[in-house]
Design a protein around this motif. Structure first.
Motif, PDB file in Angstrom:
ATOM      1  N   ASN A 199       0.830  -1.210   0.000  1.00 11.21           N
ATOM      2  CA  ASN A 199       0.000   0.000   0.000  1.00 11.21           C
ATOM      3  C   ASN A 199       0.864   1.258   0.000  1.00 11.21           C
ATOM      4  OD1 ASN A 199      -3.021  -0.390   0.132  1.00 11.21           O
ATOM      5  ND2 ASN A 199      -2.386  -1.861   1.701  1.00 11.21           N
ATOM      6  N   THR A 200       1.962   1.224   0.750  1.00  9.10           N
ATOM      7  CA  THR A 200       2.861   2.381   0.798  1.00  9.10           C
ATOM      8  C   THR A 200       3.526   2.608  -0.559  1.00  9.10           C
ATOM      9  OG1 THR A 200       3.310   1.987   3.144  1.00  9.10           O
ATOM     10  CG2 THR A 200       4.854   3.392   1.950  1.00  9.10           C
ATOM     11  N   ILE A 201       3.982   1.520  -1.192  1.00  5.47           N
ATOM     12  CA  ILE A 201       4.585   1.639  -2.519  1.00  5.47           C
ATOM     13  C   ILE A 201       3.556   2.134  -3.527  1.00  5.47           C
ATOM     14  CG2 ILE A 201       5.700   0.362  -4.387  1.00  5.47           C
ATOM     15  CD1 ILE A 201       6.796  -1.552  -2.253  1.00  5.47           C
ATOM     16  N   SER A 202       2.316   1.658  -3.400  1.00  4.95           N
ATOM     17  CA  SER A 202       1.247   2.116  -4.291  1.00  4.95           C
ATOM     18  C   SER A 202       1.031   3.617  -4.162  1.00  4.95           C
ATOM     19  CB  SER A 202      -0.050   1.364  -3.979  1.00  4.95           C
ATOM     20  OG  SER A 202      -1.108   1.811  -4.797  1.00  4.95           O
ATOM     21  N   ASP A 203       1.049   4.129  -2.908  1.00  4.91           N
ATOM     22  CA  ASP A 203       0.915   5.576  -2.691  1.00  4.91           C
ATOM     23  C   ASP A 203       2.029   6.340  -3.409  1.00  4.91           C
ATOM     24  OD1 ASP A 203      -1.268   5.105  -1.132  1.00  4.91           O
ATOM     25  OD2 ASP A 203      -0.228   5.331   0.789  1.00  4.91           O
ATOM     26  N   ALA A 204       3.250   5.812  -3.317  1.00  5.74           N
ATOM     27  CA  ALA A 204       4.391   6.476  -3.950  1.00  5.74           C
ATOM     28  C   ALA A 204       4.242   6.502  -5.465  1.00  5.74           C
ATOM     29  CB  ALA A 204       5.690   5.772  -3.553  1.00  5.74           C
ATOM     30  N   PHE A 205       3.736   5.419  -6.044  1.00  9.07           N
ATOM     31  CA  PHE A 205       3.559   5.375  -7.500  1.00  9.07           C
ATOM     32  C   PHE A 205       2.485   6.357  -7.955  1.00  9.07           C
ATOM     33  CE2 PHE A 205       6.112   1.529  -7.959  1.00  9.07           C
ATOM     34  CZ  PHE A 205       6.663   1.734  -9.220  1.00  9.07           C
ATOM     35  N   PHE A 206       1.431   6.520  -7.161  1.00  7.15           N
ATOM     36  CA  PHE A 206       0.399   7.492  -7.530  1.00  7.15           C
ATOM     37  C   PHE A 206       0.957   8.913  -7.497  1.00  7.15           C
ATOM     38  CE2 PHE A 206      -2.915   4.219  -6.398  1.00  7.15           C
ATOM     39  CZ  PHE A 206      -3.472   4.174  -7.665  1.00  7.15           C
ATOM     40  N   GLU A 207       1.808   9.211  -6.515  1.00  6.47           N
ATOM     41  CA  GLU A 207       2.452  10.522  -6.486  1.00  6.47           C
ATOM     42  C   GLU A 207       3.391  10.690  -7.679  1.00  6.47           C
ATOM     43  OE1 GLU A 207       1.808  13.095  -4.602  1.00  6.47           O
ATOM     44  OE2 GLU A 207       0.222  11.902  -3.650  1.00  6.47           O
ATOM     45  N   PHE A 208       4.043   9.608  -8.078  1.00 10.20           N
ATOM     46  CA  PHE A 208       4.891   9.605  -9.264  1.00 10.20           C
ATOM     47  C   PHE A 208       4.082  10.011 -10.497  1.00 10.20           C
ATOM     48  CE2 PHE A 208       6.633   7.072 -12.852  1.00 10.20           C
ATOM     49  CZ  PHE A 208       7.922   7.567 -12.899  1.00 10.20           C
ATOM     50  N   ILE A 209       2.885   9.446 -10.616  1.00 12.41           N
ATOM     51  CA  ILE A 209       2.002   9.778 -11.740  1.00 12.41           C
ATOM     52  C   ILE A 209       1.550  11.229 -11.667  1.00 12.41           C
ATOM     53  CG2 ILE A 209      -0.300   9.349 -12.707  1.00 12.41           C
ATOM     54  CD1 ILE A 209       1.772   7.349 -13.568  1.00 12.41           C
ATOM     55  N   HIS A 210       1.267  11.732 -10.462  1.00 15.97           N
ATOM     56  CA  HIS A 210       0.839  13.127 -10.321  1.00 15.97           C
ATOM     57  C   HIS A 210       1.911  14.082 -10.856  1.00 15.97           C
ATOM     58  CE1 HIS A 210      -2.059  11.979  -6.819  1.00 15.97           C
ATOM     59  NE2 HIS A 210      -2.549  11.692  -8.002  1.00 15.97           N
ATOM     60  N   LEU A 211       3.154  13.764 -10.574  1.00 16.45           N
ATOM     61  CA  LEU A 211       4.242  14.609 -11.070  1.00 16.45           C
ATOM     62  C   LEU A 211       4.340  14.541 -12.598  1.00 16.45           C
ATOM     63  CD1 LEU A 211       7.040  13.820  -8.432  1.00 16.45           C
ATOM     64  CD2 LEU A 211       5.664  15.903  -8.626  1.00 16.45           C
ATOM     65  N   ILE A 212       4.189  13.354 -13.159  1.00 18.11           N
ATOM     66  CA  ILE A 212       4.267  13.196 -14.616  1.00 18.11           C
ATOM     67  C   ILE A 212       3.132  13.954 -15.302  1.00 18.11           C
ATOM     68  CG2 ILE A 212       4.064  11.519 -16.515  1.00 18.11           C
ATOM     69  CD1 ILE A 212       5.502   9.513 -14.729  1.00 18.11           C
TER      70      ILE A 212
END
Length: 445
Positions: A199-212
């Motif tokens: 779940n924590t890694i998933s949160d990080a990936f969603f933030e990654f997408i927000h930046l992109i």
């Protein structure tokens, strides 16, 4: 049964409309995408040579998005399986989704065949096709059909990391389902730390997408400028009837077929489209359904669909429920048959429809997407001319915008319908999501 509603990973409850500052329209992503599309089209028409070089902007954006697609699909499916608590619940959602996908995909293929025959796409264009073929070559992938056995074999990975590196979504789905099942077999004290970590890694990936997504307008500008500048007006004029006919058919399919399905399950289609409007604008600009998969995985749970149903249904739909691709393939078959005077009786058309029910499922697993799969289908029929493929390739970019948009809308509706059928839908969250949307409209300038 508890009525507590949890917030999906990576999301936070939005502030009340009273506390929210008045947003600026210039900061609205959807508005930025529209402006980028208009500017891109203008540059493409006025400076075609320069616009052809801007393809790199769209390619960079799509490459960045694709870096997160496979990991996000894996994480969402695994978390969805483990959140379900038992594999019977996963199986129920999956079975409902697959039945829905097959029914709606068949309707899309049939709609394309019917429209192609009624509208007469390709008729009277023999001279145009001959002129185009004199200077064209068949695109890579034509004449290399993928058999049913090849398709089935390709679903199963031979390398854990390789499936992610190649972006094979079906293989990633298989890995995620098996990995999720393995986690369910672990004792709770061993499974829970792994679930929290995922779940924590998933949160990080969603933030990654927000930046992109900050780069989305720039990527849209480059993609649209390249499409207009490289295709030129002569190709558009010679095939404008096919393009307009296709757009009319996909709009009719969305309004009539998806509208009827939505009404049957008490979903207001137009309100729902307003809810995912930013994602639709992104797809219209990039002509890629992959560009919004991470956003939809995050957004649909706020509409009331359970996280596990979204994580299972939406990525699977990207491989098995391609409504836009199905309509494109069936209309393309009729176009080639009419343009080259190849008579197809009802039996032959039904046989080709059966072939397309299988080959259309490969659009997510074959490099090159819908067009290469269509080329493989044409080759597999043995009756349609491969020489006609360069003609359709000339305007594929313009048609791919509608293909990708229809695929995204179809899969979004499919996710909500499946969640409702499986008892994985919270109507209160849907009402709250629409209330927030109305509040945002009220304060917009």
């Amino acid at each position: 049964m508890s009525t507590t509603v949890t917030t999906p990973a990576g999301l936070h409850p939005p502030p009340s409309s009273a506390a929210r500052p008045r947003p600026s329209i210039w900061k609205n992503l959807g508005f930025q995408i529209i402006v980028a599309m208009v500017l891109g089209a203008a540059v493409g028409f006025l400076f075609p040579s320069f616009a052809a070089q801007l393809k790199i902007l769209g390619d960079i954006f799509l490459r960045l998005i694709k870096t997160a697609v496979a990991p996000l699909v894996f994480l969402c499916v695994v978390v969805g399986v483990t959140s379900a608590g038992d594999f019977k619940r996963v199986g129920k959602v999956g079975l409902i989704a697959m039945l829905y996908f097959e029914i709606v995909s068949t309707l899309a293929l049939a709609a394309g065949l019917l429209a192609g025959n009624l509208l007469g796409v390709g008729q009277g264009m023999a001279e145009t096709t001959k002129a185009t073929l004199a200077h064209g070559k068949a695109p890579t992938g034509a004449g290399a059909p993928h058999s049913t056995l090849d398709f089935i074999l390709n679903v199963f990975p031979d390398n854990f990391i390789g499936a992610f590196a190649r972006g094979e979504l079906l293989q990633v789905l298989v890995i995620a389902l098996i990995f999720g099942a393995a986690l369910l077999h672990l004792p709770p004290e061993k499974r829970q730390p792994i679930e929290r970590g995922l779940n924590t890694i998933s949160d990080a990936f969603f933030e990654f997408i927000h930046l992109i997504m900050w780069c989305a307008p720039l990527g849209t500008f480059g993609a649209v400028a390249f499409a207009v500048g490289s295709s030129g007006t002569s190709v558009l004029l010679s095939l404008i009837y096919l393009v307009l006919s296709f757009y009319a058919v996909v709009i009719a399919f969305i309004v009539v077929v998806l509208g009827a399905i939505s009404a049957l399950f008490k979903i207001n289609l137009f309100r729902f489209l307003a809810f995912i409007k930013e994602e639709i604008f992104i797809v219209l600009g990039t002509a890629s359904s992959e560009s919004v998969l991470p956003r939809l995985l995050e957004k649909l749970p706020t509409y009331g669909c359970s996280r596990q149903s979204v994580g299972l249904v939406l990525p699977t739909g990207y491989a098995f429920n391609l409504d836009g691709t199905s309509i494109y393939m069936s209309m393309g078959v009729i176009f080639l048959a009419n343009a080259y005077h190849v008579p197809l009786d009802l039996g032959q058309q039904l046989g080709i429809l059966a072939v397309m029910l299988l080959t259309s499922k490969g659009a997510a697993t074959v490099s090159g997407g819908s067009f290469v799969v269509f080329a493989a289908t044409v080759a597999a029929t043995g009756v349609l001319p491969l020489e006609g493929l360069p003609i359709l390739f000339g305007v594929y970019r313009f048609m791919s915008i509608a293909i990708a948009t229809t695929n995204v809308i179809g899969n979004s509706v499919a996710t909500v319908v499946t969640a409702k059928l499986a008892g994985e839908f919270d109507p209160r969250m849907a009402e709250e999501a629409m209330a927030r949307l109305r509040a945002e409209r009220a304060v917009s300038p």
